[in-house]
Design a protein around this motif. Structure first.
Motif, PDB file in Angstrom:
ATOM      1  N   MET A  98       0.848  -1.192   0.000  1.00  0.00           N
ATOM      2  CA  MET A  98       0.000   0.000   0.000  1.00  0.00           C
ATOM      3  C   MET A  98       0.882   1.239   0.000  1.00  0.00           C
ATOM      4  SD  MET A  98      -3.168   0.917   2.528  1.00  0.00           S
ATOM      5  CE  MET A  98      -4.166  -0.376   1.754  1.00  0.00           C
ATOM      6  N   THR A  99       0.508   2.227  -0.793  1.00  0.00           N
ATOM      7  CA  THR A  99       1.230   3.494  -0.794  1.00  0.00           C
ATOM      8  C   THR A  99       0.804   4.311   0.415  1.00  0.00           C
ATOM      9  OG1 THR A  99      -0.440   4.694  -2.059  1.00  0.00           O
ATOM     10  CG2 THR A  99       1.249   3.510  -3.318  1.00  0.00           C
ATOM     11  N   VAL A 100       1.671   5.209   0.820  1.00  0.00           N
ATOM     12  CA  VAL A 100       1.340   6.043   1.971  1.00  0.00           C
ATOM     13  C   VAL A 100       0.171   6.965   1.656  1.00  0.00           C
ATOM     14  CG1 VAL A 100       3.624   5.932   3.039  1.00  0.00           C
ATOM     15  CG2 VAL A 100       3.164   7.695   1.310  1.00  0.00           C
ATOM     16  N   GLN A 101       0.022   7.380   0.390  1.00  0.00           N
ATOM     17  CA  GLN A 101      -1.108   8.237   0.045  1.00  0.00           C
ATOM     18  C   GLN A 101      -2.429   7.481   0.142  1.00  0.00           C
ATOM     19  OE1 GLN A 101      -1.121  11.754  -0.742  1.00  0.00           O
ATOM     20  NE2 GLN A 101      -3.212  11.211  -0.169  1.00  0.00           N
ATOM     21  N   ASP A 102      -2.434   6.228  -0.309  1.00  0.00           N
ATOM     22  CA  ASP A 102      -3.651   5.433  -0.194  1.00  0.00           C
ATOM     23  C   ASP A 102      -4.026   5.226   1.272  1.00  0.00           C
ATOM     24  OD1 ASP A 102      -4.070   5.217  -2.897  1.00  0.00           O
ATOM     25  OD2 ASP A 102      -3.071   3.268  -3.093  1.00  0.00           O
ATOM     26  N   VAL A 372       7.966 -14.471  18.485  1.00  0.00           N
ATOM     27  CA  VAL A 372       8.616 -13.637  17.474  1.00  0.00           C
ATOM     28  C   VAL A 372       7.682 -13.434  16.284  1.00  0.00           C
ATOM     29  CG1 VAL A 372      10.551 -13.477  15.865  1.00  0.00           C
ATOM     30  CG2 VAL A 372      10.922 -14.377  18.158  1.00  0.00           C
ATOM     31  N   SER A 373       6.965 -14.496  15.908  1.00  0.00           N
ATOM     32  CA  SER A 373       6.043 -14.414  14.779  1.00  0.00           C
ATOM     33  C   SER A 373       4.935 -13.407  15.056  1.00  0.00           C
ATOM     34  CB  SER A 373       5.444 -15.795  14.499  1.00  0.00           C
ATOM     35  OG  SER A 373       4.496 -15.719  13.456  1.00  0.00           O
ATOM     36  N   GLN A 374       4.376 -13.468  16.255  1.00  0.00           N
ATOM     37  CA  GLN A 374       3.308 -12.522  16.611  1.00  0.00           C
ATOM     38  C   GLN A 374       3.820 -11.088  16.614  1.00  0.00           C
ATOM     39  OE1 GLN A 374       2.339 -11.643  20.693  1.00  0.00           O
ATOM     40  NE2 GLN A 374       0.247 -12.374  20.395  1.00  0.00           N
ATOM     41  N   PHE A 375       4.987 -10.891  17.220  1.00  0.00           N
ATOM     42  CA  PHE A 375       5.602  -9.563  17.282  1.00  0.00           C
ATOM     43  C   PHE A 375       5.865  -9.018  15.876  1.00  0.00           C
ATOM     44  CE2 PHE A 375       9.801  -7.291  17.448  1.00  0.00           C
ATOM     45  CZ  PHE A 375       9.342  -6.125  18.043  1.00  0.00           C
ATOM     46  N   THR A 376       6.399  -9.887  15.011  1.00  0.00           N
ATOM     47  CA  THR A 376       6.716  -9.467  13.648  1.00  0.00           C
ATOM     48  C   THR A 376       5.455  -9.135  12.863  1.00  0.00           C
ATOM     49  OG1 THR A 376       8.649 -10.902  13.687  1.00  0.00           O
ATOM     50  CG2 THR A 376       7.916 -10.118  11.536  1.00  0.00           C
ATOM     51  N   ARG A 377       4.473 -10.011  12.958  1.00  0.00           N
ATOM     52  CA  ARG A 377       3.235  -9.835  12.204  1.00  0.00           C
ATOM     53  C   ARG A 377       2.481  -8.596  12.651  1.00  0.00           C
ATOM     54  NH1 ARG A 377      -0.207 -14.812  13.065  1.00  0.00           N
ATOM     55  NH2 ARG A 377      -0.459 -13.864  15.108  1.00  0.00           N
ATOM     56  N   PHE A 378       2.470  -8.346  13.948  1.00  0.00           N
ATOM     57  CA  PHE A 378       1.647  -7.283  14.493  1.00  0.00           C
ATOM     58  C   PHE A 378       2.328  -5.916  14.457  1.00  0.00           C
ATOM     59  CE2 PHE A 378      -0.191  -5.401  18.576  1.00  0.00           C
ATOM     60  CZ  PHE A 378      -1.295  -4.865  17.930  1.00  0.00           C
ATOM     61  N   LEU A 379       3.628  -5.869  14.747  1.00  0.00           N
ATOM     62  CA  LEU A 379       4.288  -4.586  14.951  1.00  0.00           C
ATOM     63  C   LEU A 379       5.454  -4.291  14.009  1.00  0.00           C
ATOM     64  CD1 LEU A 379       4.264  -4.528  18.852  1.00  0.00           C
ATOM     65  CD2 LEU A 379       2.743  -3.319  17.292  1.00  0.00           C
ATOM     66  N   CYS A 380       5.905  -5.283  13.254  1.00  0.00           N
ATOM     67  CA  CYS A 380       7.029  -5.049  12.342  1.00  0.00           C
ATOM     68  C   CYS A 380       6.592  -5.086  10.883  1.00  0.00           C
ATOM     69  CB  CYS A 380       8.137  -6.067  12.574  1.00  0.00           C
ATOM     70  SG  CYS A 380       8.765  -6.087  14.276  1.00  0.00           S
ATOM     71  N   SER A 381       5.737  -6.045  10.525  1.00  0.00           N
ATOM     72  CA  SER A 381       5.264  -6.130   9.148  1.00  0.00           C
ATOM     73  C   SER A 381       4.334  -4.960   8.857  1.00  0.00           C
ATOM     74  CB  SER A 381       4.519  -7.444   8.918  1.00  0.00           C
ATOM     75  OG  SER A 381       5.394  -8.537   9.036  1.00  0.00           O
ATOM     76  N   SER A 382       4.497  -4.379   7.707  1.00  0.00           N
ATOM     77  CA  SER A 382       3.654  -3.254   7.300  1.00  0.00           C
ATOM     78  C   SER A 382       3.465  -3.304   5.788  1.00  0.00           C
ATOM     79  CB  SER A 382       4.291  -1.920   7.703  1.00  0.00           C
ATOM     80  OG  SER A 382       3.622  -0.826   7.096  1.00  0.00           O
ATOM     81  N   PRO A 383       2.285  -2.965   5.319  1.00  0.00           N
ATOM     82  CA  PRO A 383       2.083  -2.946   3.869  1.00  0.00           C
ATOM     83  C   PRO A 383       2.596  -1.660   3.230  1.00  0.00           C
ATOM     84  CG  PRO A 383       0.051  -2.321   4.955  1.00  0.00           C
ATOM     85  CD  PRO A 383       1.042  -2.657   6.050  1.00  0.00           C
ATOM     86  N   LEU A 384       2.970  -0.669   4.036  1.00  0.00           N
ATOM     87  CA  LEU A 384       3.295   0.644   3.500  1.00  0.00           C
ATOM     88  C   LEU A 384       4.616   0.632   2.738  1.00  0.00           C
ATOM     89  CD1 LEU A 384       2.214   3.050   6.384  1.00  0.00           C
ATOM     90  CD2 LEU A 384       0.874   2.122   4.486  1.00  0.00           C
ATOM     91  N   GLU A 385       4.588   1.191   1.555  1.00  0.00           N
ATOM     92  CA  GLU A 385       5.786   1.320   0.738  1.00  0.00           C
ATOM     93  C   GLU A 385       6.653   2.458   1.273  1.00  0.00           C
ATOM     94  OE1 GLU A 385       6.623  -0.339  -2.512  1.00  0.00           O
ATOM     95  OE2 GLU A 385       5.434  -1.754  -1.348  1.00  0.00           O
ATOM     96  N   ALA A 386       7.941   2.224   1.368  1.00  0.00           N
ATOM     97  CA  ALA A 386       8.867   3.282   1.785  1.00  0.00           C
ATOM     98  C   ALA A 386       9.019   4.277   0.646  1.00  0.00           C
ATOM     99  CB  ALA A 386      10.216   2.675   2.149  1.00  0.00           C
ATOM    100  N   TYR A 397       8.783   8.578   4.095  1.00  0.00           N
ATOM    101  CA  TYR A 397       7.459   8.136   4.531  1.00  0.00           C
ATOM    102  C   TYR A 397       7.467   6.620   4.712  1.00  0.00           C
ATOM    103  CZ  TYR A 397       5.837  12.724   2.840  1.00  0.00           C
ATOM    104  OH  TYR A 397       5.658  14.062   2.627  1.00  0.00           O
ATOM    105  N   GLY A 398       6.530   6.126   5.493  1.00  0.00           N
ATOM    106  CA  GLY A 398       6.415   4.691   5.700  1.00  0.00           C
ATOM    107  C   GLY A 398       6.258   4.347   7.163  1.00  0.00           C
ATOM    108  N   SER A 399       6.685   3.132   7.534  1.00  0.00           N
ATOM    109  CA  SER A 399       6.515   2.622   8.893  1.00  0.00           C
ATOM    110  C   SER A 399       7.838   2.633   9.639  1.00  0.00           C
ATOM    111  CB  SER A 399       5.944   1.201   8.853  1.00  0.00           C
ATOM    112  OG  SER A 399       4.659   1.204   8.254  1.00  0.00           O
ATOM    113  N   PHE A 400       7.780   3.039  10.911  1.00  0.00           N
ATOM    114  CA  PHE A 400       8.984   3.220  11.723  1.00  0.00           C
ATOM    115  C   PHE A 400       8.749   2.757  13.153  1.00  0.00           C
ATOM    116  CE2 PHE A 400       8.997   6.305   8.327  1.00  0.00           C
ATOM    117  CZ  PHE A 400      10.318   6.395   7.913  1.00  0.00           C
TER     118      PHE A 400
END
Length: 578
Positions: A98-102, A372-386, A397-400
């Protein structure tokens, strides 16, 4: 958001990505296999022209790379606020990218992400209506309770003082994380496994090596990403005690009052009086510049028009200099989490351990639940494009992850998204040993300050989104304390100052905030046939797709999706149909 051709892949196809990049972006999903296979077949046809299925269709270069799978119907799950077992209702979709604008446009229509799952509460049906709330940082002034939290941090950093008892008006500590309590149920209900490959093999190797070391902190490299270094000095007046001063009310007549004694005065007033007398002794004329004694006529001590007589700004309260012998040093680092930066990889294990302790102690999770899987899926994985446009923030822009380092170790992490018009708060976790610092409140104030900092270069970045405001849940009303702030009307998607909404919310859980009865959703889906569909390795408008399929059973779901995302997003995002 426009992208540079060099960032998007092969020559002659500026809007397309190479198969390897798509695979890394989408993982091993059906969307990835379909798109990558289609791209390879296209390149194999040397000299042949690609014929799009719809002659009027825009090229891929003009389309957004957002790719989503919409889940038909409405999802019911246990509410994280009122604990109703099936009262929380929402619509949702899985965002492969997903783009940040979307995403900016989606959250301005009431959507919110949890990992890669993007959901929108069914506001007039859910048990606890969740209204999108945003703060206006440029006009923000910290309240008395906010200043208490900042002062508490200053005392701790400067002198190592730990305040006894909890500061009043701080309901956030046990409740801030409940804003996303239902998200776990949402994501776990989907049988979608986290693809750790998105963090790359380097990240997994880093985690495995740190797991073996048991307690040995990972090597801390100097980050070239945005680093906010804080050296804060507590300006304690001479003679001020380290503990809180108890205010005693003057006793009422007949209750033991000694009227022969002068009324009690605050220690601060006494110090000012001593300072005034000392200055008057030093000055023959008894004139005081820039100082006004308590109770004296203003004309005797005209204040000097300087910064010291104005209320301190948020930055003044946060960024004070510490003495050379300060007890502690606090540093705030903003590291990109998706795609993971080198600093994020280097600190992944330490950050995860903070999250694990937080879930176990604050949320009472069993040790085997915060994986680790839960942590990654919930708080590290992001659909946002950098994205890193030339006129955007230095960090892009993006996830940090906004990491709070105290004396060289992580004590808290704020998960944030930086979007074209806002900083959006996703989650906060912290080391429970530092609960006394009110890190929920403190991090929110730092994120507001961070938004103001980003605005200096990127003028359109004006807002701080705090997720959802839930008026029907007493513990979750604290977000309304960050003023000025606005709530999103769930019907017309316009922003309304929160002060104009509260009386209506006191009478009804669900409210339309827009007082104009004629007003409608200006961004609603008006031409659903223009919605973009990705089906069988081809991109086409929905109008073409439904003629080819000749299956009316899908129409209800597609129209529901179009109505929820709005016309603009429906024309930019690719709706994956299998």
């Amino acid at each position: 958001m426009a992208r540079a051709a060099s960032a998007c892949g092969t020559p002659g196809e500026p809007g397309l990505r190479a198969p390897e990049q798509l695979r890394a972006r989408l993982g091993d999903s059906q969307a990835a296999r379909s798109i990558v296979g289609w791209r390879r077949r296209r390149r194999g046809r040397a000299g042949s022209r690609c014929v799009w299925r719809a002659g009027a269709m825009a090229s891929w270069a003009a389309l957004s790379p957002s790719i989503v799978e919409y889940f038909e119907g409405e999802d019911s799950y246990r509410c994280g606020y009122c604990k109703n077992e099936s009262g929380s209702r929402s619509n949702g979709m899985w965002a492969h990218s997903m783009t940040v604008q979307d995403y900016q446009d989606l959250i301005d229509r009431g959507w919110r992400r949890s990992g890669k799952y993007v959901y929108k509460p069914v506001m007039n049906q859910t048990c606890c209506p969740q209204y999108t709330i945003r703060c206006r940082p440029l006009q923000f002034q910290p309240s008395k309770s906010h200043k208490k939290v900042l002062k508490k941090m200053l005392k701790f950093l400067a002198k190592g003082e730990i305040s006894k008892g909890n500061c009043e008006d701080e309901p956030m500590e046990p409740t801030m994380e409940e804003t996303v309590a239902g998200d776990f149920a949402l994501i776990n209900k989907l049988d979608i496994q986290c693809d750790l490959k998105t963090l790359s093999d380097d990240l997994k190797e880093s985690f495995e090596s740190e797991e073996k070391k048991k307690g040995k902190s990972p090597k801390k490299e100097e980050s070239k990403e945005l680093i906010q270094s804080q050296r804060i000095e507590e300006k304690l007046g001479s003679g001020e005690p380290s503990h809180s001063i108890k205010m005693h009310m003057a006793p009422k007549p007949g209750k033991g009052a000694d009227l022969s004694k002068p009324p009690c005065r605050k220690a601060k007033e006494i110090r000012k009086e001593r300072k005034r007398l000392k200055l008057m002794q030093q000055s023959p004329a008894g004139e005081l510049e820039g100082f006004q004694a308590q109770g004296e006529p203003p004309s005797l001590f005209p204040p000097k028009a300087n910064k010291s007589n104005q209320p301190k700004s948020l930055e003044d309260l946060i960024f004070e200099s510490l003495p050379e012998n300060a007890s502690h040093k606090l540093e705030v680092r903003v590291v990109r989490s998706s795609p993971p930066s080198s600093q994020f990889k280097a600190t992944f294990q330490e950050s995860y351990q903070v999250y694990k302790r937080y879930q176990m102690i604050i949320h009472k999770d069993p040790p085997d639940k915060p994986t680790v899987s839960q942590f990654t899926r919930f708080l590290c994985s992001s659909p946002l494009e950098a994205e890193n446009p030339p006129h955007g923030p230095d960090c892009g822009y993006g996830s940090f992850h906004q990491q709070y380092w105290l004396d060289g170790r992580i004590i808290a992490v704020g998960v944030i998204d930086i979007l074209p018009y806002c900083v959006s708060s996703v989650y906060l976790y912290y080391d429970p040993d530092y609960s006394f610092l009110s890190l929920g409140v403190y991090s929110a104030l730092r994120e507001i300050g961070f938004t103001r900092q980003l605005h200096q270069k990127t003028s359109q970045l004006n807002y701080y989104y705090m997720g959802f405001y839930i008026h029907s849940c007493p513990k979750m009303k604290y977000k309304g304390q960050y003023r000025p702030s606005d709530l999103l009307c769930p019907e017309t998607y316009v922003w309304v100052p929160i002060e104009q909404c509260l009386s209506s919310l006191d009478n009804s859980k669900y409210c339309r905030f827009n007082q104009d009865p004629e007003a409608v959703d200006e961004g609603r889906s008006k031409e659903p046939d223009r919605l973009q569909v990705f089906h069988k390795k081809a991109i086409m408008p929905y109008g073409v797709y439904k003629k080819q399929r000749k299956d009316p059973s899908e129409e209800a779901a597609v129209l529901q999706y179009a109505g929820l995302v709005g016309q603009a997003c429906s024309e930019r995002m690719l709706l994956l149909r299998t």
